[in-house]
Design an enzyme around this catalytic site. Structure first.
Site: not given
Ligand SMILES: Cc1cc2nc3c(=O)[nH]c(=O)nc-3n(C[C@H](O)[C@H](O)[C@H](O)COP(=O)(O)OP(=O)(O)OC[C@H]3O[C@@H](n4cnc5c(N)ncnc54)[C@H](O)[C@@H]3O)c2cc1C
Length: 801
Positions: A447, A450, A481, A484, A500, A523
């Protein structure tokens, strides 16, 4: 390819003029670590003006006289963006481009040349052809040659402009026609006219040169019209106010008309309007005013060279020779300016050597009062020009310098929030003790890798203010808005999903994002699903925050632009840091329920007699591999990029409207690999017409040279399914059947009764290369059985014809 070092600053070059071509070459040999150089050019191939008359005369080819900027940039590790600049905002340091998002810079250099002043004369813009942009002029010249050859009566060709360029061009055109006339034994006597507004030709040259030029015109039977100041151009005439021959009389001007069939405009240089509109200081004609460091007199982060600039203390004539001389100084000063070091002065030479080609492999040399002429002068010019071009086009044997680790002083300056506050002692400390090299610092994975939230929110904020994100009513929680997770209503419809991801195949993040988005959406199109929502997964190279913001903005803009076109909403994503740029998209599509089934198309279900259609050309794997090896022409790479940028959505709709139920998109497995997937489990074979398969420009030629994508070898194993592979082994198109495609076209089966109609409908809606390339027929009795694969007991079979 782009350097992998951490990037702190962006220098952007606008226009691929002579100075910039040299800067790029020098950058390849001595790049500044931590700095990214970008070239924005309206054209991939930029002409070397000195050789243009030789191109028209037929002494040189197009490739000999043009610098392939895309290739040069690839070699030098410079980012190449093929786009037209329409403005610059010096306060936000942002460059506005035609049909694509703005590009930000820390330093910018402008070398966009000039165009002949065609706007000021009534009718000239409509009925005459300017000698610049040269690409347009050259196209016109090709057409004009055809007209000269196939005319039924003698034509009158006029060139307006008394300067060196005009003289060389009229001689070149006349010579080219004399050669054509001889070759075709044409009886026509076309007349060439050189239109001079005053009483002198070649005003910047000595009297002897002027006399030589006029003698040359007489010998070539070019009519010279003195004191013919064109006031108006019509479809078939030049209208002039004619001055008295000695220009001394006070008589009224006489009006004169000259009947002409074609007019070439080669008058004094004029400036583009956008630099002045940007608030940059300019001279009276609108050329950017620069100081002796080639730096704008109103903005120290802007440099300008060549025709577009006017060195206020030393104004020079508009000639390529100055742009060439300024190149090395510009290179030094851009590096020095970004490192906040002293700049170098540029003093233009007072006199310069001109060698004027007279079309027939003769030339006149001129410098101040000196002149000489003859065939040997042309050979001299030829030697100089070819040597110059070799510097910019033959570089494959000289690998560019490896980027050095980031200069400690540079990284100290560039990463410090207030650069001006770094004391000289601190700088010396950095210099002798060294700074921690940022590019080598430990960087977190997981993490911690990031991208910073400020980068993300700044880039997103800018993107959303510049391009609206398509909003669908079935997105309950999305980017508007952010939460998570995104929440999506699928109603009664089935959800189709695909993902992909690939690393950047080009240095332009905006175009890369558009290609990757189309590739991912393809696809859904191939299954005739309605694109609904997408999540983006971005891996960004390590860079300073400002640079990452710029990169992410370009990327997000490209993603949103393509998703919007498809009616698909971006609902979220994830960004992380990595060594190189990569982008993945997880896309969702919706499928309607029709009684017991869902209405999607699939790879299976081919019926006997159906015809196979391909919608786009193949060969992108080979072209991109050749680009990496500096073996592809920039033009071919551009066509390949255009091909990859084209969405399959409209094609899928058209195919579906023609009752197609079996289609797929051509991607990593290549044409044969995907065709095999479709044939698997059926009792059908495909008769494939190799010669009909549309290929990208130069793909076959590059493939013959042995260039192949890294996936080729694996795909090539599929040749065992081709019943007559041996017979086609040496055909140049054959290896391309196995070439992996990025954002390739659709392969679709349609019933024979609508196949032709479907092919035409595809061509009419933007797929000009769509074509029927095969047919399904029942496999013969001796179908090879693949015992190891129980699920697909029948081996697919393809016969090439
Ligand atoms: C027939 C002819 C012969 C000539 N022969 C000679 C000669 O022998 N010697 C000599 O010294 N001079 C010669 N000249 C003059 C010479 O052409 C110019 O002075 C020279 O080309 C200027 O060079 P430059 O580097 O400033 O720009 P250019 O060479 O004109 O290059 C400008 C580049 O910028 C690009 N560009 C333009 N606008 C934009 C935009 N908005 N966005 C992005 N890119 C853009 C163009 O596509 C082009 O690639 C000749 C001119 C002509 C017409």
């Amino acid at each position: 390819m782009q350097q992998t070092n951490t990037i702190y600053k962006d220098i952007v070059l606008i226009g691929g003029g002579h100075s910039h071509a040299l800067v790029i070459k020098m950058w390849g040999m001595r790049p500044v670590a931590g700095v990214r150089l970008t070239l924005i050019s309206a054209a991939v191939d930029t002409p070397y003006s000195g050789m243009l008359p030789g191109l028209v005369s037929g002494h040189y080819s197009f490739a000999q006289t043009h610098i392939d900027l895309a290739k040069l940039c690839m070699w030098a590790g410079v980012r190449f963006i093929c786009a037209t600049v329409r403005g610059i905002d010096t306060s936000s340091k942002s460059i506005a481009l035609l049909n694509r998002p703005d590009i930000d810079y820390d330093l910018v250099a402008i070398n966009t040349g000039s165009t002949p002043n065609i706007q000021r004369t009534v009718g000239a813009a409509q009925f005459a052809t300017g000698v610049k942009p040269i690409a347009e002029f050259y196209q016109k010249w090709q057409q004009l040659k055809e007209n000269l050859q196939h005319a039924t009566q003698p034509l009158n060709i006029a060139l307006v402009g008394a300067g060196a360029g005009g003289f060389e061009l009229i001689c070149a055109m006349q010579f080219a026609w004399s050669q054509l006339k001889e070759q075709t034994s044409s009886p026509l006597e076309h007349q060439f006219h050189w239109i001079i507004s005053g009483s002198k030709v070649l005003g910047n040259h000595n009297l002897e040169v002027q006399k030589k030029a006029l003698a040359k015109c007489r010998a070539a039977q070019i009519k010279v019209h003195f004191n013919f100041y064109v006031e108006e151009v019509t479809a078939n005439s030049l209208i002039a106010k004619s001055l008295a021959p000695d220009n001394t009389s006070n008589e009224e001007f006489k009006r004169e008309t000259l009947a002409v069939d074609e007019v070439i405009w080669c008058t004094a240089a004029s400036a583009a309007a956008w630099p002045k509109a940007a608030g940059l200081n300019t001279d009276q004609q609108g050329f950017i005013a620069v100081n002796d460091y080639l730096q704008s007199t109103s903005d120290s982060s802007v440099f300008a060279t060549g025709d577009v600039a006017c060195q206020i203390n030393h104004p020079s004539p508009k000639a390529g020779v100055f742009a060439v001389r300024q190149g090395p100084i510009l290179f030094k000063n851009l590096g020095a300016a970004i490192l906040q070091r002293p700049l170098q002065l540029y003093r233009p030479q007072k006199t310069f050597l001109s060698i004027l080609a007279t079309g027939d492999r003769h030339a006149i040399a001129s410098k101040s009062q000196f002149y000489c002429s003859g065939r040997w002068v042309w050979r001299w010019k030829d030697f100089i020009d070819l040597k110059f071009m070799a510097k910019l086009t033959e570089f494959s044997d000289q690998p560019p310098m490896q980027i050095q680790p980031v200069d400690p002083v540079l990284s100290g300056l560039l990463t410090h929030p207030k650069t001006s506050q770094i004391s000289i002692f601190k700088r010396l400390h950095y210099l002798f003790k060294g700074l921690p090299n940022v590019s080598e610092e430990m960087r977190c994975g997981g993490c911690g890798a990031k991208v910073g939230s400020s980068v993300l929110s700044a880039a997103l904020h800018k993107v959303r203010s510049d391009i609206s994100v398509h909003k669908r009513s079935d997105i309950i929680v999305g980017l508007e808005s952010p939460d998570d997770a995104a929440i999506i209503d699928t109603g009664q419809r089935a959800l189709a999903q695909s993902v992909d991801q690939f690393r950047s195949i080009i240095d332009d993040p905006y175009l890369f994002a558009r290609i990757a988005t189309n590739h991912a959406l393809s696809d859904l199109h191939a299954m005739a699903c309605e694109p609904q929502s997408a999540l983006a997964i971005v891996a960004m190279p390590h860079a300073a925050e400002t640079v990452q913001k710029r990169e992410l903005y370009q990327l997000m803009y490209g993603i949103i632009e393509e998703l919007n076109k498809a009616g698909c909403t971006l609902t979220g994503g994830h960004t992380s840091e990595a060594i190189e740029l990569s982008l993945g998209l997880a896309v969702n599509g919706l499928v309607d329920r029709q009684t017991d089934n869902y209405a999607f198309t699939s790879k299976t279900g081919i019926r006997e007699g159906q015809q196979l259609i391909i919608t786009k050309a193949i060969g992108s794997g080979v072209i991109m591999a050749a680009q990496m090896q500096l073996k592809a022409r920039g033009q071919d790479v551009q066509s390949c990029i255009e091909n990859m940028l084209q969405s399959n959505q409209t094609a899928a709709n058209i195919l579906k409207a023609h009752r197609c139920t079996t289609m797929t998109d051509v991607t990593g497995f290549g044409l044969i690999g995907h065709l095999i997937e479709m044939l698997r489990g059926t009792e059908l074979s495909c008769q494939l017409s190799l010669s009909k398969i549309p290929l990208l420009n130069s793909a076959a030629a590059l493939s013959v040279q042995g260039i192949e994508s890294s996936l080729f070898e694996k795909n090539f194993a599929a040749r065992r399914f081709i019943s007559n592979a041996e017979q086609w082994r040496d055909s140049p198109q054959y290896p391309l059947l196995f070439d992996p495609q990025t954002s390739g076209g659709l392969l679709a089966w349609v019933d024979a009764d609508v196949a032709e109609q479907c092919q035409q409908a595809l061509r009419d809606t933007g797929y000009p290369l769509a074509i029927i390339i095969g047919e399904a027929f029942i496999n013969s009795a001796d179908i090879p059985r693949d015992k190891s694969d129980l699920q697909h007991a029948i081996q697919p079979s393809i016969t090439i014809s």
